[in-house]
Design a protein around this motif. Sequence first.
Motif, mmCIF file in Angstrom:
data_model
loop_
_atom_site.group_PDB
_atom_site.id
_atom_site.type_symbol
_atom_site.label_atom_id
_atom_site.label_comp_id
_atom_site.label_asym_id
_atom_site.label_seq_id
_atom_site.Cartn_x
_atom_site.Cartn_y
_atom_site.Cartn_z
ATOM 1 N N ALA A 139 -2.683 13.841 13.583
ATOM 2 C CA ALA A 139 -1.704 14.914 13.762
ATOM 3 C C ALA A 139 -2.090 16.383 13.231
ATOM 4 N N ALA A 140 -2.768 16.377 11.834
ATOM 5 C CA ALA A 140 -3.497 17.364 11.323
ATOM 6 C C ALA A 140 -4.289 18.189 12.157
ATOM 7 N N ARG A 141 -5.192 17.724 13.195
ATOM 8 C CA ARG A 141 -6.073 18.212 13.971
ATOM 9 C C ARG A 141 -5.341 18.968 15.296
ATOM 10 N N ARG A 142 -4.317 18.092 15.834
ATOM 11 C CA ARG A 142 -3.334 18.778 16.807
ATOM 12 C C ARG A 142 -2.824 19.782 16.534
ATOM 13 N N PHE A 143 -2.177 20.081 15.301
ATOM 14 C CA PHE A 143 -1.300 21.022 15.060
ATOM 15 C C PHE A 143 -2.059 22.100 14.185
ATOM 16 N N ASN A 144 -3.406 22.026 13.805
ATOM 17 C CA ASN A 144 -4.182 22.879 13.266
ATOM 18 C C ASN A 144 -3.784 23.225 11.832
ATOM 19 N N VAL A 145 -3.541 22.246 10.928
ATOM 20 C CA VAL A 145 -2.976 22.295 9.628
ATOM 21 C C VAL A 145 -3.921 21.387 8.841
ATOM 22 N N ARG A 146 -3.831 21.588 7.801
ATOM 23 C CA ARG A 146 -4.705 20.718 6.686
ATOM 24 C C ARG A 146 -3.861 19.614 6.089
ATOM 25 N N LEU A 147 -4.512 18.504 6.057
ATOM 26 C CA LEU A 147 -4.231 17.226 5.604
ATOM 27 C C LEU A 147 -4.682 16.974 4.115
ATOM 28 N N GLU A 148 -3.692 16.483 3.063
ATOM 29 C CA GLU A 148 -4.031 15.985 1.855
ATOM 30 C C GLU A 148 -3.220 14.663 1.882
ATOM 31 N N PHE A 149 -4.086 13.635 1.229
ATOM 32 C CA PHE A 149 -3.185 12.331 1.005
ATOM 33 C C PHE A 149 -3.883 11.495 -0.167
ATOM 34 N N GLU A 150 -3.026 10.908 -0.820
ATOM 35 C CA GLU A 150 -3.884 10.104 -1.900
ATOM 36 C C GLU A 150 -3.020 8.590 -1.988
ATOM 37 N N VAL A 151 -3.785 7.783 -2.361
ATOM 38 C CA VAL A 151 -3.209 6.436 -2.580
ATOM 39 C C VAL A 151 -2.458 6.456 -3.812
ATOM 40 N N LEU A 152 -1.228 6.019 -4.100
ATOM 41 C CA LEU A 152 -0.243 5.703 -5.106
ATOM 42 C C LEU A 152 -0.394 4.427 -5.753
ATOM 43 N N GLY A 153 -0.660 3.333 -5.181
ATOM 44 C CA GLY A 153 -0.641 2.072 -5.794
ATOM 45 C C GLY A 153 -0.825 1.173 -4.632
ATOM 46 N N GLU A 154 -1.628 -0.083 -4.983
ATOM 47 C CA GLU A 154 -1.704 -1.254 -4.066
ATOM 48 C C GLU A 154 -1.531 -2.258 -4.904
ATOM 49 N N TYR B 265 0.926 -0.993 0.000
ATOM 50 C CA TYR B 265 -0.151 -0.111 0.136
ATOM 51 C C TYR B 265 1.174 1.230 -0.014
ATOM 52 N N ARG B 266 0.946 2.151 -1.069
ATOM 53 C CA ARG B 266 1.630 3.121 -1.121
ATOM 54 C C ARG B 266 0.956 4.559 -1.244
ATOM 55 N N MET B 267 1.343 5.212 -0.462
ATOM 56 C CA MET B 267 0.602 6.527 -0.373
ATOM 57 C C MET B 267 1.381 8.067 -0.257
ATOM 58 N N ARG B 268 0.843 8.951 -0.606
ATOM 59 C CA ARG B 268 1.484 10.362 -0.499
ATOM 60 C C ARG B 268 0.730 11.025 0.443
ATOM 61 N N ALA B 269 1.289 11.864 1.509
ATOM 62 C CA ALA B 269 0.707 12.662 2.536
ATOM 63 C C ALA B 269 1.104 14.066 2.489
ATOM 64 N N CYS B 270 0.539 15.245 2.529
ATOM 65 C CA CYS B 270 1.047 16.386 2.585
ATOM 66 C C CYS B 270 0.275 17.057 3.824
ATOM 67 N N PHE B 271 1.098 17.770 4.582
ATOM 68 C CA PHE B 271 0.391 18.672 5.605
ATOM 69 C C PHE B 271 0.678 20.202 5.219
ATOM 70 N N MET B 272 -0.391 20.939 5.222
ATOM 71 C CA MET B 272 -0.142 22.421 4.612
ATOM 72 C C MET B 272 -0.688 23.479 5.691
ATOM 73 N N GLY B 273 -0.142 24.477 5.817
ATOM 74 C CA GLY B 273 -0.395 25.662 6.686
ATOM 75 C C GLY B 273 -0.178 27.116 5.794
ATOM 76 N N PRO B 274 -0.489 28.179 6.636
ATOM 77 C CA PRO B 274 -0.468 29.362 6.049
ATOM 78 C C PRO B 274 1.126 30.009 5.643
#
Length: 344
Positions: free
Chosen positions: A244-259, A154-163
Amino acid sequence: MSNLATETTLDPVLLLGEIAEIGGDTARGAWVARQLRAQGLEPQTDELGNVWAGQGSSLLVAHIDTVLSPTPLRKEQNRWYGPAVGDNSSGVAVLMALASELVALGCTVAFNVGEEGLGNLRGARQLVKHLRPRQMIAVDGYLPGIVSRSAGSYRMRACFMGPGGHAWGDREAPSPVPALGQTLAQMYALERTSDTSLNVGRLWGGKAINAIPQEVGFELDLRALEAPVLAQKAAQVQEILMEAARRFNVRLEFEVLGERPAGSTATPAMLEAARRALGEVGLEAQFTAGSTDASAGVEAGIPAITLSVYRGGGAHTPEEWVEPESLYLGLQALRSFMRQLLQT
């Protein structure tokens, strides 16, 4: 040429000397097509770049895509060095050497793309879907290995984003960095057995030392031998990300890259034929689990196995190496394996 060859068999070492120095799926696919035509076969291709010949229900595949781009080989007495000289240029060379013989026996020989990196088995999956084989054999890996069980991934990419902002002037603004740090620590702290793996292969983020990053991220590879275990670990990772996104008040985006699927469809006949074929060249088969093009056959529910055909090491590095003479052993083992399998 080794005395293991026949009139219809080409020399795999000569073929390796050519394909191992060709870079890029398109150029390697063109080489494959030329070689098939030279053997009197009619190559077929698809929009992905797969190349194959024959119409038999037994599908043999060797992937032409590489992790690192090939370079001129460094040939020493008993070893050849170069990126991709083994994985999977050697597999391609052995399968090509036997192509006309195997097609005459009623097989389909295919040279596919999309096995490495984020290829997600797209080439092998397309071949299985289009050709509908009754059994599948991948030609790949180090002698005397036999991949008889598919390790799921299971492969995925995750990004945390802030201002983002200035390191001092915007020091109260939320930063995505601690969210990333917490995620990495908690993922690697997950309880895992020897039948699972977790690897963060890429990290990124930030533009300057005195700027709060707007985005940080990573790419993750999870593997397990059992599908329920893989699903459980993937769910745990997703929960860690969201917390983690909730705790530090940032936005989360993730996508599955392959299975890739977990499981095994190798038949007793396949296992015995592999054991006997390697025994004929003086080797004791080592049955293992792994992730190869044969996983596309496992996913489709058809008998599938991976046969190794060379000795080497250093895969996915600039100093990858093979023992070129070992390809003759691989050739003989593959020939014997298929002849046994087609007689059952």
